[in-house]
Design a protein around this motif. Sequence first.
Motif, PDB file in Angstrom:
ATOM      1  N   HIS A   1       1.500 -28.466  89.819  1.00  0.00           N
ATOM      2  CA  HIS A   1       2.163 -27.272  90.461  1.00  0.00           C
ATOM      3  C   HIS A   1       3.252 -26.748  89.795  1.00  0.00           C
ATOM      4  O   HIS A   1       3.645 -25.701  89.663  1.00  0.00           O
TER       5      HIS A   1
ATOM      6  N   LEU B   1       3.948 -22.941  89.940  1.00  0.00           N
ATOM      7  CA  LEU B   1       3.602 -22.762  91.127  1.00  0.00           C
ATOM      8  C   LEU B   1       4.578 -23.151  91.998  1.00  0.00           C
ATOM      9  O   LEU B   1       4.805 -22.813  93.313  1.00  0.00           O
TER      10      LEU B   1
ATOM     11  N   ASP C   1      10.996 -16.639  92.319  1.00  0.00           N
ATOM     12  CA  ASP C   1       9.636 -16.337  92.635  1.00  0.00           C
ATOM     13  C   ASP C   1       8.940 -15.342  91.709  1.00  0.00           C
ATOM     14  O   ASP C   1       8.152 -15.604  91.181  1.00  0.00           O
TER      15      ASP C   1
ATOM     16  N   ARG D   1       3.631 -17.211  84.756  1.00  0.00           N
ATOM     17  CA  ARG D   1       2.460 -17.500  84.855  1.00  0.00           C
ATOM     18  C   ARG D   1       1.367 -16.513  84.209  1.00  0.00           C
ATOM     19  O   ARG D   1       0.448 -16.685  84.034  1.00  0.00           O
TER      20      ARG D   1
ATOM     21  N   PHE E   1      -5.154 -21.125  84.667  1.00  0.00           N
ATOM     22  CA  PHE E   1      -5.370 -22.064  85.503  1.00  0.00           C
ATOM     23  C   PHE E   1      -6.978 -22.170  85.676  1.00  0.00           C
ATOM     24  O   PHE E   1      -7.720 -21.056  85.755  1.00  0.00           O
TER      25      PHE E   1
ATOM     26  N   PHE F   1      -9.283 -24.494  88.268  1.00  0.00           N
ATOM     27  CA  PHE F   1      -9.200 -25.253  89.531  1.00  0.00           C
ATOM     28  C   PHE F   1     -10.592 -26.050  89.879  1.00  0.00           C
ATOM     29  O   PHE F   1     -11.647 -25.557  89.655  1.00  0.00           O
TER      30      PHE F   1
ATOM     31  N   TYR G   1     -12.053 -21.098  92.699  1.00  0.00           N
ATOM     32  CA  TYR G   1     -11.063 -20.064  93.107  1.00  0.00           C
ATOM     33  C   TYR G   1     -11.349 -18.683  92.461  1.00  0.00           C
ATOM     34  O   TYR G   1     -10.723 -17.946  91.725  1.00  0.00           O
TER      35      TYR G   1
ATOM     36  N   GLN H   1      -6.844 -17.535 100.618  1.00  0.00           N
ATOM     37  CA  GLN H   1      -7.097 -17.803  99.339  1.00  0.00           C
ATOM     38  C   GLN H   1      -7.247 -16.949  98.141  1.00  0.00           C
ATOM     39  O   GLN H   1      -6.659 -17.063  97.031  1.00  0.00           O
TER      40      GLN H   1
ATOM     41  N   ARG I   1      -1.682 -14.711  93.075  1.00  0.00           N
ATOM     42  CA  ARG I   1      -0.608 -15.276  92.832  1.00  0.00           C
ATOM     43  C   ARG I   1      -0.450 -16.228  91.670  1.00  0.00           C
ATOM     44  O   ARG I   1       0.432 -16.150  90.902  1.00  0.00           O
ATOM     45  N   ALA I   2      -1.604 -16.929  91.356  1.00  0.00           N
ATOM     46  CA  ALA I   2      -1.608 -17.939  90.458  1.00  0.00           C
ATOM     47  C   ALA I   2      -1.918 -17.196  89.163  1.00  0.00           C
ATOM     48  O   ALA I   2      -1.241 -17.650  88.183  1.00  0.00           O
TER      49      ALA I   2
ATOM     50  N   GLY J   1       4.982 -11.705  94.751  1.00  0.00           N
ATOM     51  CA  GLY J   1       5.248 -11.275  95.962  1.00  0.00           C
ATOM     52  C   GLY J   1       5.063  -9.782  96.347  1.00  0.00           C
ATOM     53  O   GLY J   1       4.278  -9.370  97.182  1.00  0.00           O
TER      54      GLY J   1
ATOM     55  N   HIS K   1       2.980 -18.675 100.342  1.00  0.00           N
ATOM     56  CA  HIS K   1       3.243 -19.430  99.060  1.00  0.00           C
ATOM     57  C   HIS K   1       1.971 -19.991  98.339  1.00  0.00           C
ATOM     58  O   HIS K   1       0.833 -20.270  98.979  1.00  0.00           O
ATOM     59  N   PRO K   2       1.832 -19.546  97.077  1.00  0.00           N
ATOM     60  CA  PRO K   2       0.546 -19.839  96.369  1.00  0.00           C
ATOM     61  C   PRO K   2       0.111 -21.337  96.543  1.00  0.00           C
ATOM     62  O   PRO K   2      -1.266 -21.545  96.569  1.00  0.00           O
ATOM     63  N   ILE K   3       0.878 -22.314  96.551  1.00  0.00           N
ATOM     64  CA  ILE K   3       0.528 -23.756  96.619  1.00  0.00           C
ATOM     65  C   ILE K   3      -0.298 -23.877  97.803  1.00  0.00           C
ATOM     66  O   ILE K   3      -1.601 -24.457  98.126  1.00  0.00           O
TER      67      ILE K   3
ATOM     68  N   LEU L   1      -3.741 -22.102  97.895  1.00  0.00           N
ATOM     69  CA  LEU L   1      -4.723 -22.721  97.278  1.00  0.00           C
ATOM     70  C   LEU L   1      -5.140 -24.244  97.565  1.00  0.00           C
ATOM     71  O   LEU L   1      -5.928 -24.681  97.148  1.00  0.00           O
ATOM     72  N   ARG L   2      -4.327 -24.674  98.660  1.00  0.00           N
ATOM     73  CA  ARG L   2      -4.486 -26.104  99.004  1.00  0.00           C
ATOM     74  C   ARG L   2      -5.852 -25.888 100.006  1.00  0.00           C
ATOM     75  O   ARG L   2      -6.721 -26.952 100.244  1.00  0.00           O
TER      76      ARG L   2
END
Lengths: 226, 403
Positions: A53, A58, A78, A85, A91, A93, A97, B310, B316-317, B322, B396-398, B401-402
């Motif tokens: 991350h 991220l 941010d 990015r 990315f 995953f 995604y 998601q 975001r990724a 934002g 938050h992107p993390i 994506l979790r």
Amino acid sequence: MARKIIETVDLWKEYSLGDQVIPVLRGINLVVEEGEFLAIMGPSGAGKSTLMHILGCLDVPTRGKYILDGEDVSLMNDTHLSQVRNRKLGFVFQAFYLVPWATALENVMLPFLYADRSPKDARERAVQALTRMGMGDRLKHKPSELSGGQQQRVAIARAIVNDPSLLLADEPTGNLDSASSREVMEIFQEMNGEGRTIVLITHDREVAAYASRRIMLKDGLIMEEG
Amino acid sequence: MMVALVRTALGALLAQKRRSLLATTGVVIGVCALMVMISVGEGAKRKVLKEFESMGRNLVVVSAGKVSIRGGRMIQRETATTLTQDDAWAMREGVPDVAVVAPVYDGFAMVERGRVVVRTRITGTTPRYTGIRNFYPSLGRFFTWEELKGRMRVAVLGYQVAQRLFGSLNPVGQEIRVRRIPFKVVGVMEPKGVDASGEDQDDQIIIPITTATIRVFHVTYVKAILVEARTEEAIPRVAQGIALLLRKRHRIEGRADDFTVSPMEEVMKQKAQAASIFAVLVAAVAAISLVVGAIGVLAVMLLSVRERIQEIGIRRAVGATGGAVLFQFLVESLVLSVAGGGVGVFLGVFFSLVIALLARWQPVLPFKGAAVGVVVSMITGILSGLYPAYKASRIHPIQALRL
């Protein structure tokens, strides 16, 4: 000496849980040069995802420095991280995604939606990337109409469409059968052969074997290189 | 960028067609009701104004018996046979600020021309009637004082009666029979339609009052006296003066009046009020549906944000800030409401025209309403999209994506 794509200096990441501070990364010093194919391995809980991350902009480190392709990103806000990015990272995953209601082509074009200046040939580039992944005849397909391997190839096309400095892959074969896994890893190897810098995160030794260099992460530290 | 975002928004909304449809229903109804309200208000105002102008200025109607006014219509409650032509002349002489008077006796009768028979209202009055009612012949002439004094059998036809009796022929100089009594047609009135009294002014035959009372209906009284006040300010004084005079002349002491004085301004005001009450009602419906619509859009957008965490993470990724995510969901909410607003405007135009048709007023193409509808739906979209979009932008992107 080759260009440094990744350079971290004493990178720490700590999470606070109540009044307890839990260190997840405990001083990572890592350099990845242009054209390298690095596999980061380690057991679960070692901090692989957290490192990924931070390397993927991220998340930000608690302490330490991270220079990505000559740009110090450790203190960026941010919005700036988002732009980094968009410009420098791609990315891939484990769970692909993809945006479920959009077509393969729309998914691959997504990064251009957020580029400062969308290239005039955005569509053409997306078609090219998909064609390269052998998906040129599936442009209008929705993710649900594609197999897992095909979805991951669309995701890879999206990751390289903006020609990033660094391609980050987090367990890219985790949801694939062995045949598709081999295909995907061969694609990564091929792209690395063309000079693309790739960082792969996996716990699978077989997958890591495709990389040109491997490191082991344990308890938030780089334990061994080999 | 903007075009791409709107296309993205459309794609996301079309992916959930039924839900998007449900979400916009409130906005559709709200905007539709809003437009109907605006055009009904406008149409009713115009109609009242037109009636007011065509009725004759500063008019006070003195009716025999009891008349009540409901929703701008005069309704006869009791009749009386005590109001006379002499009362009219006495008003003209005895009440200050009375400009003109015209006694009226009307009743229904069968009218023949050859074999054509129609039933219509026979209005007996004086030549002053035209001025007071602002109502004139378009063909031929009105009858004269000489004809009135001589109880002559002359008739002026209402526009519609003339058509029914004579078709496209010129009725002037022709003969008709009212209750078997031969009359000579001397003129045809201009078309006027239904006026403030609620009676169709084109469906009547106007004859001298003397002829009407003595020869046709055989009565000694009149049904109403039209009085024109000299000025608008004088209307209340004139109304009061008439009441005092009539009470004296009819020897009314300690009992109810056998007449009713109705200043037509009041009638019109009531009418305008009735129209505005309806508009207020529609406005309430519009407001409620817009609130419901806004809540609908809000709920759907919140749901959409939650389901698409998601997707937000993916965006975001690949580099969405934002702000870009905020903007995207705002655009989505805006597209949703404006689409609803567009349908609402379309339906609003339709219903406005239908209502105009039913109420028989001139259809007003509600451009103002359409503009207001579009703007209101845009505001609804932005307001109800603001919170969901803000929430989406804070994800938050993390974390996204979790999942």
